[in-house]
Design an enzyme around this catalytic site. Structure first.
Site, PDB file in Angstrom:
ATOM      1  N   ILE A   1       8.044  25.479   8.223  1.00  0.00           N
ATOM      2  CA  ILE A   1       6.709  25.205   7.696  1.00  0.00           C
ATOM      3  C   ILE A   1       5.649  25.886   8.551  1.00  0.00           C
ATOM      4  O   ILE A   1       5.799  26.003   9.775  1.00  0.00           O
ATOM      5  CB  ILE A   1       6.458  23.678   7.597  1.00  0.00           C
ATOM      6  CG1 ILE A   1       5.138  23.368   6.892  1.00  0.00           C
ATOM      7  CG2 ILE A   1       6.550  23.008   8.958  1.00  0.00           C
ATOM      8  CD1 ILE A   1       4.977  21.886   6.500  1.00  0.00           C
ATOM      9  N   CYS A   2       4.613  26.353   7.896  1.00  0.00           N
ATOM     10  CA  CYS A   2       3.442  26.943   8.536  1.00  0.00           C
ATOM     11  C   CYS A   2       3.813  28.088   9.480  1.00  0.00           C
ATOM     12  O   CYS A   2       4.471  29.036   9.092  1.00  0.00           O
ATOM     13  CB  CYS A   2       2.628  25.868   9.258  1.00  0.00           C
ATOM     14  SG  CYS A   2       1.004  26.446   9.801  1.00  0.00           S
ATOM     15  N   GLY A   3       3.436  27.986  10.751  1.00  0.00           N
ATOM     16  CA  GLY A   3       3.652  29.069  11.691  1.00  0.00           C
ATOM     17  C   GLY A   3       5.092  29.508  11.824  1.00  0.00           C
ATOM     18  O   GLY A   3       5.372  30.681  12.106  1.00  0.00           O
TER      19      GLY A   3
ATOM     20  N   THR B   1       7.107  29.994   9.528  1.00  0.00           N
ATOM     21  CA  THR B   1       7.406  31.010   8.522  1.00  0.00           C
ATOM     22  C   THR B   1       7.038  32.402   9.033  1.00  0.00           C
ATOM     23  O   THR B   1       7.698  33.387   8.690  1.00  0.00           O
ATOM     24  CB  THR B   1       6.671  30.737   7.194  1.00  0.00           C
ATOM     25  OG1 THR B   1       5.252  30.793   7.407  1.00  0.00           O
ATOM     26  CG2 THR B   1       7.047  29.374   6.632  1.00  0.00           C
TER      27      THR B   1
END
Length: 204
Positions: free
Chosen positions: A104-106, A108
């Site tokens: 999730i988020c960073g 990725t």
């Protein structure tokens, strides 16, 4: 009991995996409980973005996909600073072994830099965010709250509930009715979904 490994590091975005980890550990709506094991590059305590101090359970160097059912990669400043290569390498090993990876988020961005999103459908905070990594997978970007492609689940920072739903669904832990009610209640505040979750909890 099944096992979920969660990577941790200083400055991790603790809210992004909160829903998922709570449901995995409690099994309150699924009837399946997971042992949640934190993994870091050293055994020194880390401090999350929200100020929580966590002592890692295990070393990243000892992480074995064969002893796990899921690898969870939270976001955080580490990824935006270009770090996290060791965690991305672990994700590559998990995917090669057929063990699901949820980022999730960073996180990725870290997977993008490692080339793990080039040939897989994925999402993140925004396509522009991943484009800054210089990765070659922009054509596989999907404008959605969470995306599942085989053993890879991705989501952006605005979608912790959808992330949880996608992972629980990928693991086969709940049916679509329960998953839909979960998102409706916790993401949309739809109280009409509450009885459906109570049914699931009673059956768990």
């Amino acid at each position: 009991m099944r096992t979920a490994h969660v990577t941790i590091h200083d400055g991790l975005s603790d809210w992004e995996t909160g829903h998922l980890l709570a449901e995995l550990r409690s099994g309150r709506f699924t009837g399946t409980r997971f042992d949640v094991v934190t993994v870091a590059e050293s055994l020194e305590p880390v401090t999350t973005m929200g100020g929580l101090r966590i002592v890692p359970d295990a070393l990243l160097a000892d992480l074995d996909p064969a002893a796990s059912d899921l690898l969870v990669l939270p976001g955080g400043d580490l990824w935006d600073a270009g770090g996290g290569a060791g965690f991305a390498e672990a994700a590559e090993r998990f995917l090669a072994a057929g063990v699901p990876v949820a980022a999730i988020c960073g996180a990725t961005a870290g997977l993008a830099r490692a080339g793990l999103l080039d040939d897989r459908a994925h999402t993140s905070a925004a396509p522009e965010y991943l484009a800054m990594t210089g990765y070659a997978g922009s054509e596989r970007y999907v404008d959605a709250r969470a995306v599942v492609d085989g053993d890879l689940i991705t989501a952006g920072p605005q979608s912790p509930v959808q992330f949880a739903r996608a992972v629980l669904g990928r693991l086969g832990l709940a049916d679509e009715r329960t998953l839909g009610a979960y998102e409706a209640l916790f993401a949309d505040g739809d109280a009409s979904a509450f009885p459906v979750l109570m049914e699931a909890q009673a059956a768990a």
